[in-house]
Design an enzyme around this catalytic site. Structure first.
Site, PDB file in Angstrom:
ATOM      1  N   SER A   5      -4.362 -11.009   2.418  1.00  0.00           N
ATOM      2  CA  SER A   5      -4.770 -10.597   1.083  1.00  0.00           C
ATOM      3  C   SER A   5      -5.708  -9.404   1.264  1.00  0.00           C
ATOM      4  O   SER A   5      -5.349  -8.419   1.903  1.00  0.00           O
ATOM      5  CB  SER A   5      -5.445 -11.750   0.341  1.00  0.00           C
ATOM      6  OG  SER A   5      -5.874 -11.359  -0.938  1.00  0.00           O
ATOM      7  N   TYR A  21      -3.710  -2.628  -7.134  1.00  0.00           N
ATOM      8  CA  TYR A  21      -3.799  -3.307  -5.838  1.00  0.00           C
ATOM      9  C   TYR A  21      -4.460  -4.677  -5.942  1.00  0.00           C
ATOM     10  O   TYR A  21      -3.920  -5.685  -5.452  1.00  0.00           O
ATOM     11  CB  TYR A  21      -4.576  -2.411  -4.880  1.00  0.00           C
ATOM     12  CG  TYR A  21      -4.807  -2.970  -3.503  1.00  0.00           C
ATOM     13  CD1 TYR A  21      -3.766  -3.103  -2.593  1.00  0.00           C
ATOM     14  CD2 TYR A  21      -6.098  -3.329  -3.091  1.00  0.00           C
ATOM     15  CE1 TYR A  21      -3.992  -3.586  -1.324  1.00  0.00           C
ATOM     16  CE2 TYR A  21      -6.330  -3.805  -1.815  1.00  0.00           C
ATOM     17  CZ  TYR A  21      -5.274  -3.937  -0.932  1.00  0.00           C
ATOM     18  OH  TYR A  21      -5.496  -4.427   0.338  1.00  0.00           O
ATOM     19  N   LYS A  70      -3.175  -8.635  -4.867  1.00  0.00           N
ATOM     20  CA  LYS A  70      -3.793  -9.393  -3.789  1.00  0.00           C
ATOM     21  C   LYS A  70      -4.401 -10.705  -4.302  1.00  0.00           C
ATOM     22  O   LYS A  70      -4.440 -11.695  -3.569  1.00  0.00           O
ATOM     23  CB  LYS A  70      -4.838  -8.535  -3.072  1.00  0.00           C
ATOM     24  CG  LYS A  70      -4.232  -7.402  -2.258  1.00  0.00           C
ATOM     25  CD  LYS A  70      -3.306  -7.932  -1.164  1.00  0.00           C
ATOM     26  CE  LYS A  70      -2.872  -6.849  -0.196  1.00  0.00           C
ATOM     27  NZ  LYS A  70      -2.041  -7.389   0.921  1.00  0.00           N
TER      28      LYS A  70
END
Length: 279
Positions: free
Chosen positions: A146, A160, A164
């Site tokens: 992650s 992003y 994650k």
């Protein structure tokens, strides 16, 4: 590193030809694992395949495509037998102001970072849950990379960070469901890491993000790979490389309001004077 755990263990590493994935691939090869490194069909994959390790298969695939991954896993099993460990390192990032990111940017982050992880897990699970793994430690394992942005929203990571966070959530569900069936699940939360991905994203970072995450004290890919490998072989549910990252993780849980106020102050300072770096 516990070499007895990895010796002869067929391990698939997505994103295994670059960055953290490549560092992980090399460490596992040295430990005697049989490694299938999945990566795009590019120069990095060609260079790694040219090294001609007996215990390495480089399998080209785009992790966004289920058919690609299915073919890669089929080749992997043909070469090395059933998969005993899966390590998902494939990922992308494109920082920028949320208002400048396109729907395609958001979709691509989810396709690579989240669905690329999900599809690989789906391919590996039948092997990982099979009885009689034939290794020194019979447990199957799943490890997913992650990010520190996977537990803390960060200015400039509008595409992003959510992808994650999704990886983190998936791993928690997998840990609960697969643990009783003999499969350990580990999620890794690295900070900035000195990789080609960081080099590519740095020029795109808004000044507010550079103030929060400059990349100047980035960990090496080898440091993260070693932490990842140790966490996997010991079955740890979470691996947080770097003391500052662990402090950030603690603060995000113990004093989220205080941390948010600090980040807001840094952002405001930069916006008042973008030419002056913030601490």
């Amino acid at each position: 590193m516990n070499r007895a755990y990895w010796a002869g263990r067929h391990t698939v590493v997505t994103g295994g030809t670059s960055g953290i994935g490549l560092a992980t691939t090399r460490a596992l090869l040295d430990a005697g694992a049989h490694v299938t490194a999945i990566g795009l069909a590019d120069d990095a994959a060609i260079r790694l395949a040219a090294e001609q390790h007996d215990n390495l298969l480089v399998a080209p695939a785009d992790v966004r495509r289920e058919d690609d991954l299915s073919a890669a896993f089929k080749d992997a099993r043909t070469h090395f037998g059933a998969v005993r460990s899966l390590i998902c390192c494939a990922g992308i990032t494109k920082p920028g102001y949320f208002t400048d990111l396109t729907t395609d940017d958001h979709r691509r982050h989810m396709e690579v970072n989240y669905f690329g992880t999900l599809f690989a897990v789906q391919q590996a699970i039948p092997d990982l849950m099979a009885d009689g793994h034939g290794t020194a430690d019979g447990r199957g394992s799943i490890t997913c990379v992650s990010s520190a942005a996977g537990f803390l929203g960060v200015f400039g990571y509008g595409a992003y960070a959510p992808s994650k966070f999704a990886v983190s959530g998936l791993c928690e569900v997998l840990r609960q469901e697969l643990g009783p069936r003999g499969v350990t699940v580990t999620v890794v939360y690295p900070p900035d890491v000195d990789t080609p991905m960081l080099a590519g994203e740095t020029p795109l970072k808004p000044p507010e993000l550079r103030a929060l995450s400059s990349g100047e004290n980035a960990l090496s890919a080898d440091q993260v790979a070693q932490a990842l490998i140790t966490g996997t072989e010991t079955g740890r549910p979470r691996v947080i490389p770097g003391a500052s990252t662990r402090l950030l993780r603690f603060a995000s849980g113990a004093a989220p309001g205080l941390l948010a106020r600090y980040m807001d102050r840094v952002i405001a300072r930069v916006q008042r004077n973008p030419e002056v770096p913030s601490p």
